[in-house]
Design a protein around this motif. Sequence first.
Motif, PDB file in Angstrom:
ATOM      1  N   VAL A  99       0.810  -1.231   0.000  1.00  0.00           N
ATOM      2  CA  VAL A  99       0.000   0.000   0.000  1.00  0.00           C
ATOM      3  C   VAL A  99       0.837   1.272   0.000  1.00  0.00           C
ATOM      4  O   VAL A  99       0.287   2.365  -0.117  1.00  0.00           O
ATOM      5  N   THR A 100       2.154   1.171   0.137  1.00  0.00           N
ATOM      6  CA  THR A 100       2.976   2.378   0.203  1.00  0.00           C
ATOM      7  C   THR A 100       3.682   2.613  -1.124  1.00  0.00           C
ATOM      8  O   THR A 100       3.950   1.668  -1.874  1.00  0.00           O
ATOM      9  N   PRO A 101       4.010   3.875  -1.442  1.00  0.00           N
ATOM     10  CA  PRO A 101       4.716   4.172  -2.696  1.00  0.00           C
ATOM     11  C   PRO A 101       6.155   3.667  -2.646  1.00  0.00           C
ATOM     12  O   PRO A 101       6.682   3.340  -1.577  1.00  0.00           O
ATOM     13  N   VAL A 102       6.809   3.640  -3.804  1.00  0.00           N
ATOM     14  CA  VAL A 102       8.155   3.071  -3.894  1.00  0.00           C
ATOM     15  C   VAL A 102       9.194   3.938  -3.196  1.00  0.00           C
ATOM     16  O   VAL A 102      10.306   3.478  -2.924  1.00  0.00           O
ATOM     17  N   CYS A 103       8.867   5.178  -2.895  1.00  0.00           N
ATOM     18  CA  CYS A 103       9.763   6.052  -2.136  1.00  0.00           C
ATOM     19  C   CYS A 103       8.947   6.744  -1.053  1.00  0.00           C
ATOM     20  O   CYS A 103       7.925   7.378  -1.345  1.00  0.00           O
ATOM     21  N   LEU A 104       9.383   6.618   0.202  1.00  0.00           N
ATOM     22  CA  LEU A 104       8.643   7.156   1.334  1.00  0.00           C
ATOM     23  C   LEU A 104       9.410   8.297   1.983  1.00  0.00           C
ATOM     24  O   LEU A 104      10.641   8.345   1.908  1.00  0.00           O
ATOM     25  N   SER A 105       8.687   9.146   2.670  1.00  0.00           N
ATOM     26  CA  SER A 105       9.355  10.137   3.507  1.00  0.00           C
ATOM     27  C   SER A 105       9.956   9.423   4.716  1.00  0.00           C
ATOM     28  O   SER A 105       9.436   8.400   5.185  1.00  0.00           O
ATOM     29  N   MET A 106      11.041   9.957   5.236  1.00  0.00           N
ATOM     30  CA  MET A 106      11.668   9.371   6.419  1.00  0.00           C
ATOM     31  C   MET A 106      10.709   9.397   7.609  1.00  0.00           C
ATOM     32  O   MET A 106      10.652   8.453   8.396  1.00  0.00           O
ATOM     33  N   GLU A 107       9.939  10.475   7.726  1.00  0.00           N
ATOM     34  CA  GLU A 107       9.021  10.593   8.847  1.00  0.00           C
ATOM     35  C   GLU A 107       7.972   9.492   8.797  1.00  0.00           C
ATOM     36  O   GLU A 107       7.621   8.890   9.826  1.00  0.00           O
ATOM     37  N   ALA A 108       7.446   9.176   7.611  1.00  0.00           N
ATOM     38  CA  ALA A 108       6.440   8.119   7.477  1.00  0.00           C
ATOM     39  C   ALA A 108       7.033   6.759   7.818  1.00  0.00           C
ATOM     40  O   ALA A 108       6.389   5.939   8.486  1.00  0.00           O
ATOM     41  N   ALA A 109       8.256   6.507   7.369  1.00  0.00           N
ATOM     42  CA  ALA A 109       8.907   5.230   7.676  1.00  0.00           C
ATOM     43  C   ALA A 109       9.153   5.087   9.179  1.00  0.00           C
ATOM     44  O   ALA A 109       8.897   4.030   9.767  1.00  0.00           O
ATOM     45  N   GLU A 110       9.652   6.145   9.799  1.00  0.00           N
ATOM     46  CA  GLU A 110       9.899   6.096  11.248  1.00  0.00           C
ATOM     47  C   GLU A 110       8.617   5.830  12.007  1.00  0.00           C
ATOM     48  O   GLU A 110       8.589   5.032  12.957  1.00  0.00           O
ATOM     49  N   ARG A 111       7.530   6.491  11.610  1.00  0.00           N
ATOM     50  CA  ARG A 111       6.248   6.317  12.285  1.00  0.00           C
ATOM     51  C   ARG A 111       5.770   4.871  12.171  1.00  0.00           C
ATOM     52  O   ARG A 111       5.255   4.288  13.138  1.00  0.00           O
TER      53      ARG A 111
END
Length: 957
Positions: free
Chosen positions: A254-266
Amino acid sequence: MGRGWGVVKRIDRRAPPRHHSCMSFARAITRSPIPFDAAAGADAAARFAALPAETREVLAGAAGCSSFLRGLMEKETAWLEAALAADPASVLEGEFEALRQTEWTSLKGALRQAKRRVALYVGLADLAGVWALEQVTGGLTDFADLSVDLAMKASMASELRRGKFPGQGEEDLGTAAGMVALAMGKMGAGELNYSSDIDLIMLFDDTRFSDDDYQEARAAFIKATRRMTALLSEITGDGYVWRTDLRLRPDPSVTPVCLSMEAAERYYESVGRTWERAAHIKARPCGGDIAAGEAYLERLRPFIWRRHLDFAAIQDAHDMRLKIKEHKGLHETGCLEGRNLKLGPGGIREIEFFTQTRQIIAGGRDPSLRIRATVPALRRLAETGWIPADLAERFTGHYRALRELEHRVQMVADARTHALPSSDEGFDRIARMCGEGDTARFRREISDCLAEVRADAESFFAPGLKGAKGEGAAVEEPEIVSRWRHYPALRSERAQEIFERLKPDLLARLNEAPRPDEALTAFDGFLSGLPAGVQLFSLFEANPNLRALIVDIASTAPALASYLSKNSGVLDAVIGGSFFEPWPGSAKLARSLSDRLEAAGDYEQQLDAARRWQKDWHFRAGVHHLRGIVDASEAGRQFADVAEAVLCGLMPRIVENFARRHGRPPGRGGVAVAMGSLGAHWINARSDLDLIMIYDAEQADTSDGPRPLPATTYYARLTKAILTALTAPTAEGRLYEVDMRLRPSGKQGPVATSLSAFDSYQHKEAWTWEHLALTRARPMAGNAAVGEEVERIRLSVMGAKRDAGKVLEDVRDMRRRLAEAKGQQGPLGVKTGPGGMQDIELVAQAGALLSGARARRTVAQLQAGARLGWLTREEVEHLATAYRLARSVQSVGRLIVEGPLDPETLGQGCCEVLLRETGLESVEALTAALAEKRSAAASIIDAALERLPPDTAEGAA
């Protein structure tokens, strides 16, 4: 073993890889494949007729076993001839430098040409033994890193020129406008295999963009990632560069191929799983904004590396292994045909899982275990005592051998496979590629290797209780057990599952205690107080010695068991390897805490780190005393060592934190002065800390910080900050209770006293009881020069002439008031009342005061009274003996029970510890000895306080 697979293993077990400076390929050859297809081998040898014979032998063997390598030789004949004549250490770097100079528009073809050459040269260096495994996998990884970085920037260059990344321009291409590729798995560890995919997580630094620009930037990074993967993965007439897998990112469906660091950390902070923690052990920024990637991984560190030993990871890893085997159908069949070298039983993944799981268990406490590569991690685990050295050596040899075999399987046709051949002909080919002419022997060696890895891995991962007592013998469950399932620690299914495996062994051990019912009741108290169970029960499951220890503690020290239920993290220290080694001493303790605080980060983290450190060492001193490793005298010094290390370690951090707001301490600063038992360097397991704070502001009126304070206010507030740091309950609890009533003027006086006021007060205003307390004062932490001044004042007061009659009169009055306030508490109450510890300490301090002695410890102060002629040697000997006995009883009592020691309710285990410590045969004998010594001590003190020291004139000034 001739030229067979055993030779590969022997070569792999040599010293770490070396670089061959100023050496040709031919001179570095240590082995050679045997041509499976003799005609193809002969053609290759003829093609390179100008090369040395040993090099042509390698080329013939490679071409005769691998159609892929044969095709590369034909395409790159001229380049290969030059490369084989060059220094092996320079060949890849030459290709890499050429790529760095390539225009973005020409990169697609240049990368594929470089891939051909890297694959060819690395393959030949591997087959010929020119490079060891780590150099082979390292060379492949270096090329992958460069490929990803260049492809990323090539995909972004034109978009940056066109302003598609808001707020970023062409000058930001060097950091890819905040985009970073995290290499995962084997690429992250620098261990890429010959025909490997590359696993990447693509992230961008969202802090570079405003909220209004975020969505536009996000879309641009997603687009750039897709172009980058196409540039690397697309198959053209020149081949491909890397098959690229982005599915290790958070929730890839469900996530795009490149994520923001904040979204990954969360994501990781909220729902990250154990397998994702294990995957991040190897995570490494490999392209783009490397600094941003490293900062991201540092922020993720608490997710990857748990603070406490994480034995629950063993079950998680075991479950993962089973799921992989079920999904892939990879259960043991005993057949080598088609066997998966990576995922099958005894394969490469078994060793990697074993290594990563051990790292996860202990890496939170030991940063030296946070190593990406498998072989160095195994070596470090052995060095730190987490695995046996012979197991590390065995796994290292098998890992290298299996990885080389995997490479051979892949080199045949550049196939993304980990499976052994399915035909006899296929096994013959791989055997020859490994330089083995005897295929039957080759198969036996593979089987032995896989079987040994499987056996070692299963003994670690397979659930089941290690070191269980009374296996097969059921112990009837007492009624109390029925309520355990309702305790907080057993509310989850997983906790219940692990505990059910533990329960028979724990009950068998409790049943063997001297008083099983008492031990069971204490264990019940321990269990009921646990807030959670999975981690602790996993710890018990993996460590039979810990199960023995908790039963021992429950049998003998209910108070310690209660402490454990609230602070179970201290059990981590027991299996750290050095728990039962000799006490390190105050200097090493101070360095240990200083290192811990240095690594902790901000002030709040330092306070928590100090609490965890104090719990570990406090518990260690208590267990050593409980087990009889040390006696009461030594245990008291150890508890004092811990307290002193905490105060000395925290004081500079507290001052530094306070100074950020209010400036540096005016003048020379302050010093914490230990009073009472801490001043005498002996406390028990539940002692408060008696402290006073003395400062010297010299001529300074105020501090110089952003919010300056008057000097008196500054030091008063700083003292309160110190008290808060020591006494406030944080997530890790509190350190100590602190008593400051011994400061000048007691409760009515300021919490911090200036040096000049302290000097004046002690010489002109202090009461006798305050001078008695001063006999044990010891500057402990803070400014050394101020501490020396405090000691000078103490010695000046001690050495001053005084009216001995008045001193003794005041002591008699103090003694009377103490007796009226609190008498003896039961036959084992040793502190208060006539002849008790407090009474003996009082007369000892009087002896020190009358004689002007420097001594702080009770027995030394009594001896000072004897040198004065006030006490006889016999009296001192009796008082010292009575004091030591009483102190032993108090020390054990404060450790093993939470209330007063009562012979009527004392458990058998507690009694045994008391009797071992005191050397008496029964509790009755102990109470009788205490009563006899207390009575005699009271009589001696009565007599001493009624007589003046010799040569002392009544009423002398």
